[in-house]
Enzyme design. Structure first.
Site, PDB file in Angstrom:
ATOM      1  CE  LYS A  21      17.354 100.025 100.783  1.00  0.00           C
ATOM      2  NZ  LYS A  21      16.216  99.291 101.392  1.00  0.00           N
ATOM      3  CE1 TYR A  72      49.911  90.937 108.565  1.00  0.00           C
ATOM      4  CE2 TYR A  72      48.238  91.455 106.912  1.00  0.00           C
ATOM      5  CZ  TYR A  72      49.264  91.858 107.762  1.00  0.00           C
ATOM      6  OH  TYR A  72      49.648  93.169 107.790  1.00  0.00           O
TER       7      TYR A  72
HETATM    8  C1  LIG Z   1      15.664  98.635 100.274  1.00  0.00           C
HETATM    9  C2  LIG Z   1      14.203  98.604 100.075  1.00  0.00           C
HETATM   10  C3  LIG Z   1      13.653  98.518  98.784  1.00  0.00           C
HETATM   11  C4  LIG Z   1      14.501  98.238  97.574  1.00  0.00           C
HETATM   12  O1  LIG Z   1      14.820  96.882  97.631  1.00  0.00           O
HETATM   13  P1  LIG Z   1      15.593  96.138  96.454  1.00  0.00           P
HETATM   14  O2  LIG Z   1      15.510  94.708  96.825  1.00  0.00           O
HETATM   15  O3  LIG Z   1      16.981  96.658  96.479  1.00  0.00           O
HETATM   16  O4  LIG Z   1      14.902  96.454  95.195  1.00  0.00           O
HETATM   17  C5  LIG Z   1      12.275  98.629  98.652  1.00  0.00           C
HETATM   18  N1  LIG Z   1      11.486  98.784  99.727  1.00  0.00           N
HETATM   19  C6  LIG Z   1      11.970  98.822 100.981  1.00  0.00           C
HETATM   20  C7  LIG Z   1      11.039  98.967 102.122  1.00  0.00           C
HETATM   21  C8  LIG Z   1      13.341  98.724 101.200  1.00  0.00           C
HETATM   22  O5  LIG Z   1      13.816  98.754 102.450  1.00  0.00           O
END
Ligand SMILES: *Cc1c(COP(=O)(O)O)cnc(C)c1O
Length: 395
Positions: free
Chosen positions: A52, A273
């Protein structure tokens, strides 16, 4: 400590990397090794890959094929759109699961592309059940159960309703029942075992299906958390599974920024800044070409270092949009030139170390990486040298 240069092919110092402010290197061999390592640890469980958010900012088009080559057959994304985009980068047989499932108007697009929805609520189950009936065919789905995080998934009351009214799942083939750990990065937290027990108890009320609970950190909690499928994301990209043991994963990301200008400060001179930093002694400073528009958190200033040959170059004053100023006084004179580069991420100062300096987590460092770095993918077996990446390879 030596400057580690392996992640940067020598040609990357030149054109076209010189047109960008900084070079982001992504080591695809390390990515594949991390996948294999997590998969081996997961034993008999299927090791899916979570890609993702554009593979946590690293580029799903480059990352997904490497993970598939390393053995991944199941991919997870958050949104239907991400699943549609991923389709082009994995083979037709690869499974793609959409963690959020579809909203009503996206059910058709989701199913038409062969994306497997995670169903998180009775409403969502209803939308997909209607679509299955309309299409006159069974639809493979994942059910998510809320085992304590109160984020996604069916409540205990929902599960009981499903158990007592099997028609609610008509036309839906439940291929996986999953939940998600809230405290997996803290192995001693009693919530972990409670969530695992809750998953077993609630799943026992539903039609039998494989189970999944562990993301990256959960895989490292031990076999009692592996169930039938594990869903690592961050670990593949080199983020440490917890703070309690040394990180067993290889660094995937390196970041090296160009120096734009150097100057010598006198006592009393100020930087940046708001003129918030003031020299109390003569200092040599360099302005480097990465700023908050590149994901360098503005509040990270003051705790963050750039690095040159193992020497910490503390960030001085506020981080600007396109640049930050670092203290190079500790670098022996003559070693840094007007066109030198310094590291913001390297194998010894990785995403977790930078995250600690910025009071965040490695996940946020990765997903905030800017879009205007010159990106170099190494170790993937393709042409990856900067000069071959060519003009316009990635703006
Ligand atoms: C993002 C996500 C993962 C992966 O998580 P990591 O901690 O990056 O391994 C797995 N399951 C769900 C439901 C997630 O939202």
């Amino acid at each position: 400590m030596e400057l580690v240069t392996t992640a940067f092919p020598p040609s990357c110092a030149g054109w076209p990397a010189s047109r960008a402010g900084a070079v982001l290197s992504i080591d695809l061999a390390a990515l594949a090794a991390n996948y294999r390592r997590v998969a081996a640890l997961a034993g008999g469980a299927v090791c899916a890959a979570v890609v993702k958010a554009d593979a946590y900012g690293l580029g799903v088009a480059q990352v997904a094929p490497v993970l598939e080559q390393a053995g991944a057959r199941q991919f997870f994304v958050a949104h239907v759109d991400e699943g549609l985009a991923l389709r082009a980068h994995v083979s037709a047989g690869a499974g793609i699961t959409v963690l959020h499932g579809p909203r009503p108007d996206a059910v058709t697009a989701c199913l038409a592309a062969g994306l497997r929805p995670v169903l998180n609520s009775l409403e969502q189950i209803g939308w997909v059940r209607q679509a299955a009936r309309a299409a006159g065919r069974g639809v493979g789905v994942v059910l998510q159960l809320d085992t304590g995080m109160s984020r996604f998934g069916l409540s205990e009351a929902d599960v009981i309703e499903l158990a007592s009214t099997p028609a609610l799942l008509e036309g839906l083939h439940v291929e996986l029942i999953m939940s998600h750990l809230a405290c997996a990065d803290t192995p001693a937290d009693p919530a972990n075992a409670m969530q695992a027990a809750c998953l077993r108890r609630l799943a026992a009320l539903l039609p039998p299906a494989p189970l999944s609970l562990a993301a990256s950190s959960g895989v490292f909690l031990g076999p009692e958390y592996h169930f039938d499928l594990v869903r690592p994301g961050a670990a593949l990209y080199g983020v440490a599974p917890n703070r309690e043991s040394p990180n067993p994963l290889q660094a995937v990301v390196g970041l090296r920024a160009h120096i734009l200008q150097m100057r010598t400060l006198s006592p009393g001179d100020r930087v940046g800044y708001g003129l918030t930093w003031q020299a109390s002694a003569p200092r040599r400073v360099a302005t480097i070409a990465a700023g908050y528009a590149d994901g360098q958190a503005r509040h990270g200033a003051g705790r963050q270092c750039a690095w040159f040959k193992g020497i910490c170059l503390p960030v001085l004053g506020r981080i600007s949009m396109d640049s930050m100023t670092v203290d190079i006084t500790d670098v022996p004179e003559g070693q840094l030139e007007a066109d030198s580069m310094v590291d913001l991420l390297n194998p010894t100062y990785g995403v977790d170390a930078l995250a600690e300096a910025q009071e965040t987590i490695g996940y946020e460092i990765l997903t905030s990486l800017g879009r205007r770095y010159h990106r170099v993918y190494t170790g993937g077996g393709q042409a990856t040298a900067c000069s071959q990446a060519g003009e316009g390879a990635r703006a």
